[in-house]
Design a protein around this motif. Structure first.
Motif, PDB file in Angstrom:
ATOM      1  N   LEU A   1       8.559  -6.043  -6.365  1.00  0.00           N
ATOM      2  CA  LEU A   1       7.935  -6.635  -7.551  1.00  0.00           C
ATOM      3  C   LEU A   1       6.472  -6.966  -7.280  1.00  0.00           C
ATOM      4  CD1 LEU A   1       8.048  -7.937 -10.383  1.00  0.00           C
ATOM      5  CD2 LEU A   1       8.828 -10.060  -9.273  1.00  0.00           C
ATOM      6  N   GLN A   2       6.186  -7.554  -6.115  1.00  0.00           N
ATOM      7  CA  GLN A   2       4.806  -7.888  -5.775  1.00  0.00           C
ATOM      8  C   GLN A   2       3.952  -6.628  -5.644  1.00  0.00           C
ATOM      9  OE1 GLN A   2       3.324  -8.783  -1.808  1.00  0.00           O
ATOM     10  NE2 GLN A   2       3.016 -10.903  -2.445  1.00  0.00           N
ATOM     11  N   ALA A   3       4.507  -5.580  -5.048  1.00  0.00           N
ATOM     12  CA  ALA A   3       3.761  -4.335  -4.892  1.00  0.00           C
ATOM     13  C   ALA A   3       3.460  -3.692  -6.248  1.00  0.00           C
ATOM     14  CB  ALA A   3       4.549  -3.366  -4.008  1.00  0.00           C
ATOM     15  N   PHE A   4       4.453  -3.714  -7.131  1.00  0.00           N
ATOM     16  CA  PHE A   4       4.287  -3.100  -8.445  1.00  0.00           C
ATOM     17  C   PHE A   4       3.236  -3.830  -9.276  1.00  0.00           C
ATOM     18  CE2 PHE A   4       5.656  -2.799 -12.957  1.00  0.00           C
ATOM     19  CZ  PHE A   4       5.430  -1.442 -13.145  1.00  0.00           C
ATOM     20  N   THR A   5       3.311  -5.154  -9.276  1.00  0.00           N
ATOM     21  CA  THR A   5       2.377  -5.929 -10.105  1.00  0.00           C
ATOM     22  C   THR A   5       1.032  -6.139  -9.404  1.00  0.00           C
ATOM     23  OG1 THR A   5       3.341  -7.999  -9.257  1.00  0.00           O
ATOM     24  CG2 THR A   5       4.196  -7.133 -11.336  1.00  0.00           C
ATOM     25  N   GLY A   6       1.083  -6.559  -8.120  1.00  0.00           N
ATOM     26  CA  GLY A   6      -0.136  -6.959  -7.425  1.00  0.00           C
ATOM     27  C   GLY A   6      -0.981  -5.817  -6.920  1.00  0.00           C
ATOM     28  N   SER A   7      -0.398  -4.635  -6.746  1.00  0.00           N
ATOM     29  CA  SER A   7      -1.172  -3.479  -6.265  1.00  0.00           C
ATOM     30  C   SER A   7      -1.286  -2.387  -7.324  1.00  0.00           C
ATOM     31  CB  SER A   7      -0.538  -2.908  -4.990  1.00  0.00           C
ATOM     32  OG  SER A   7      -0.795  -3.745  -3.887  1.00  0.00           O
ATOM     33  N   LEU A   8      -0.131  -1.852  -7.740  1.00  0.00           N
ATOM     34  CA  LEU A   8      -0.153  -0.708  -8.654  1.00  0.00           C
ATOM     35  C   LEU A   8      -0.778  -1.069  -9.998  1.00  0.00           C
ATOM     36  CD1 LEU A   8       0.677   2.252  -9.059  1.00  0.00           C
ATOM     37  CD2 LEU A   8       2.890   1.430  -9.891  1.00  0.00           C
ATOM     38  N   LEU A   9      -0.241  -2.084 -10.666  1.00  0.00           N
ATOM     39  CA  LEU A   9      -0.761  -2.457 -11.984  1.00  0.00           C
ATOM     40  C   LEU A   9      -2.123  -3.151 -11.890  1.00  0.00           C
ATOM     41  CD1 LEU A   9       2.415  -3.797 -13.858  1.00  0.00           C
ATOM     42  CD2 LEU A   9       1.381  -1.528 -13.965  1.00  0.00           C
ATOM     43  N   ALA A  10      -2.233  -4.107 -10.969  1.00  0.00           N
ATOM     44  CA  ALA A  10      -3.456  -4.917 -10.910  1.00  0.00           C
ATOM     45  C   ALA A  10      -4.679  -4.082 -10.538  1.00  0.00           C
ATOM     46  CB  ALA A  10      -3.268  -6.065  -9.918  1.00  0.00           C
ATOM     47  N   TYR A  11      -4.586  -3.321  -9.448  1.00  0.00           N
ATOM     48  CA  TYR A  11      -5.753  -2.533  -9.039  1.00  0.00           C
ATOM     49  C   TYR A  11      -6.028  -1.399 -10.017  1.00  0.00           C
ATOM     50  CZ  TYR A  11      -6.855  -4.798  -4.640  1.00  0.00           C
ATOM     51  OH  TYR A  11      -7.271  -5.710  -3.695  1.00  0.00           O
ATOM     52  N   GLY A  12      -4.970  -0.834 -10.597  1.00  0.00           N
ATOM     53  CA  GLY A  12      -5.192   0.189 -11.612  1.00  0.00           C
ATOM     54  C   GLY A  12      -5.972  -0.361 -12.793  1.00  0.00           C
ATOM     55  N   ALA A  13      -5.594  -1.566 -13.252  1.00  0.00           N
ATOM     56  CA  ALA A  13      -6.290  -2.197 -14.371  1.00  0.00           C
ATOM     57  C   ALA A  13      -7.713  -2.606 -13.982  1.00  0.00           C
ATOM     58  CB  ALA A  13      -5.513  -3.426 -14.840  1.00  0.00           C
TER      59      ALA A  13
ATOM     60  N   SER B   1       0.825  -1.211   0.000  1.00  0.00           N
ATOM     61  CA  SER B   1       0.000   0.000   0.000  1.00  0.00           C
ATOM     62  C   SER B   1       0.856   1.257   0.000  1.00  0.00           C
ATOM     63  CB  SER B   1      -0.932  -0.005   1.218  1.00  0.00           C
ATOM     64  OG  SER B   1      -1.846  -1.066   1.150  1.00  0.00           O
ATOM     65  N   LEU B   2       1.943   1.234   0.788  1.00  0.00           N
ATOM     66  CA  LEU B   2       2.842   2.388   0.841  1.00  0.00           C
ATOM     67  C   LEU B   2       3.486   2.624  -0.517  1.00  0.00           C
ATOM     68  CD1 LEU B   2       4.224   4.541   2.602  1.00  0.00           C
ATOM     69  CD2 LEU B   2       5.999   2.852   3.120  1.00  0.00           C
ATOM     70  N   PHE B   3       3.907   1.544  -1.174  1.00  0.00           N
ATOM     71  CA  PHE B   3       4.530   1.652  -2.495  1.00  0.00           C
ATOM     72  C   PHE B   3       3.546   2.227  -3.512  1.00  0.00           C
ATOM     73  CE2 PHE B   3       5.317  -0.035  -6.725  1.00  0.00           C
ATOM     74  CZ  PHE B   3       6.664   0.225  -6.917  1.00  0.00           C
ATOM     75  N   THR B   4       2.322   1.718  -3.516  1.00  0.00           N
ATOM     76  CA  THR B   4       1.320   2.189  -4.483  1.00  0.00           C
ATOM     77  C   THR B   4       0.947   3.637  -4.228  1.00  0.00           C
ATOM     78  OG1 THR B   4       0.438  -0.060  -4.618  1.00  0.00           O
ATOM     79  CG2 THR B   4      -0.953   1.714  -5.457  1.00  0.00           C
ATOM     80  N   MET B   5       0.697   3.973  -2.971  1.00  0.00           N
ATOM     81  CA  MET B   5       0.339   5.344  -2.617  1.00  0.00           C
ATOM     82  C   MET B   5       1.440   6.319  -3.029  1.00  0.00           C
ATOM     83  SD  MET B   5      -0.248   6.943   1.185  1.00  0.00           S
ATOM     84  CE  MET B   5       1.515   6.814   1.534  1.00  0.00           C
ATOM     85  N   THR B   6       2.688   5.978  -2.728  1.00  0.00           N
ATOM     86  CA  THR B   6       3.805   6.868  -3.047  1.00  0.00           C
ATOM     87  C   THR B   6       4.009   6.982  -4.554  1.00  0.00           C
ATOM     88  OG1 THR B   6       4.892   6.204  -0.988  1.00  0.00           O
ATOM     89  CG2 THR B   6       6.243   7.303  -2.638  1.00  0.00           C
ATOM     90  N   SER B   7       3.953   5.854  -5.251  1.00  0.00           N
ATOM     91  CA  SER B   7       4.180   5.865  -6.705  1.00  0.00           C
ATOM     92  C   SER B   7       3.130   6.698  -7.422  1.00  0.00           C
ATOM     93  CB  SER B   7       4.170   4.432  -7.242  1.00  0.00           C
ATOM     94  OG  SER B   7       5.187   3.663  -6.659  1.00  0.00           O
ATOM     95  N   VAL B   8       1.862   6.472  -7.071  1.00  0.00           N
ATOM     96  CA  VAL B   8       0.778   7.224  -7.721  1.00  0.00           C
ATOM     97  C   VAL B   8       0.853   8.692  -7.344  1.00  0.00           C
ATOM     98  CG1 VAL B   8      -1.721   7.483  -7.922  1.00  0.00           C
ATOM     99  CG2 VAL B   8      -0.717   5.199  -7.851  1.00  0.00           C
ATOM    100  N   GLY B   9       1.102   8.986  -6.063  1.00  0.00           N
ATOM    101  CA  GLY B   9       1.178  10.378  -5.617  1.00  0.00           C
ATOM    102  C   GLY B   9       2.282  11.146  -6.311  1.00  0.00           C
ATOM    103  N   VAL B  10       3.472  10.558  -6.371  1.00  0.00           N
ATOM    104  CA  VAL B  10       4.601  11.220  -7.039  1.00  0.00           C
ATOM    105  C   VAL B  10       4.310  11.378  -8.534  1.00  0.00           C
ATOM    106  CG1 VAL B  10       7.026  10.969  -7.694  1.00  0.00           C
ATOM    107  CG2 VAL B  10       6.307  10.458  -5.353  1.00  0.00           C
ATOM    108  N   GLY B  11       3.726  10.347  -9.136  1.00  0.00           N
ATOM    109  CA  GLY B  11       3.385  10.431 -10.560  1.00  0.00           C
ATOM    110  C   GLY B  11       2.414  11.555 -10.866  1.00  0.00           C
TER     111      GLY B  11
END
Length: 300
Positions: A228-240, A45-55
């Motif tokens: 890797l799990q955060a990038f694929t399982g949270s950021l990409l997966a939930y975004g899709a 969750s921290l990885f996804t929140m930070t990645s999306v926020g910075v983006g």
């Protein structure tokens, strides 16, 4: 439903399922190394929140951060359902269950989404979608051993955590779909805020009930596969998945996501040497048949 939109939504849902398929085998590797599943979920969750926020900041999409009260309430509900219940519940169930057991329980949620769509989104499923939902239930039963004794021997804590995840997945699919039908939904805003609220709940729960002693087991290789799990399982997966719900009903998206069970069971056999049994393979095959039924678009 416009046919092009249907296939676009179906493609996003299948992509989300493939990404989610990486979660279970990686989770088993992390658990074997001493990492607690709840710590992994907090990091995701921290990885996804930070990645999306910075983006969003880099792209100067400042308007995404300005939300009204109704939208903020929707983000809070989505964060509770998708991050805390679905994500946290599923990963914790893996502490008590095999990957195959956890997945076949988890993927009863499309049937819950089919029933819920009649009342929450007012979208009537097709006969083929209902058949697909029933096939999934049969696949769950066979995958669990196909007997009452197999069902009685399953871990009760694992079962409870699994059903919490089922409630979270079905609920967030229906709530997101309903919101997208009446509002202009921004999937990046949803990803950011749902993880903001979700990480708060997970952090408090983890601190009180588990503690953070497992962090001493964290190494550079483990951190890499967590990322890797955060990038694929949270950021990409939930975004899709959230994008798919803009184009197709929650029931259809949920049914298509059952592809995850096939991907996860196969990858687990490869990476953690947890070979699925004959009845688990049969359950996966029924899931594939259900996906074929779901992929047939409804008539105009």
């Amino acid at each position: 439903m416009v046919l092009n939109n249907y296939w676009r939504g179906a493609g996003f849902a299948l992509f989300a399922a493939a990404c989610w398929g990486l979660i279970s085998p990686i989770a088993k590797v992390l658990a074997a190394a001493g990492m607690d599943h709840m710590s992994v979920m907090v990091f995701r969750s921290l990885f996804t929140m930070t990645s999306v926020g910075v983006g969003l900041l880099v792209m100067k999409k400042f308007e995404v951060f300005r939300v009204d009260r109704e939208t903020l309430r929707f983000y809070f509900i989505s964060g509770t359902l998708s991050v805390a219940f679905a994500g946290g519940g599923f990963l914790t169930s893996l502490e008590y269950l095999t990957v195959a057991e956890a997945l076949v329980i988890h993927y009863t949620f499309p049937l819950a989404a089919i029933v819920g769509s009649l009342f929450i989104t007012r979208e009537r499923p097709t006969i083929l979608q209902v058949v697909a939902g029933l096939l999934i239930v049969v696949g769950v039963y066979i995958g669990m051993g196909g007997s009452a004794e197999a069902m009685r021997s399953i871990s009760r804590p694992g079962l409870l955590w699994g059903f919490l995840a089922v409630f979270g997945m079905a609920g967030q699919a229906l709530v997101t779909r309903r919101f997208s039908l009446s509002h202009k939904m921004n999937e990046f805003g949803l990803l950011f805020y749902s993880n903001v609220f979700g990480i708060i709940m997970l952090f408090v729960f983890k601190s009180f009930y588990y503690g953070w002693g497992d962090l001493c087991c964290l190494t550079a290789p483990l951190f890499s596969i967590m990322t890797l799990q955060a990038f694929t399982g949270s950021l990409l997966a939930y975004g899709a998945f959230f994008t798919a719900l803009k184009y197709i009903p929650a029931a259809v998206a949920s049914l298509l996501c059952t592809l995850e069970i096939v991907v996860a069971v196969g990858l687990t056999a490869v990476f953690v040497d947890q070979i699925p049994s004959a009845h688990e393979i049969t359950g996966c095959l029924l899931i594939l048949v259900a996906i074929v039924c779901t992929s047939i678009p409804p008539r105009k």
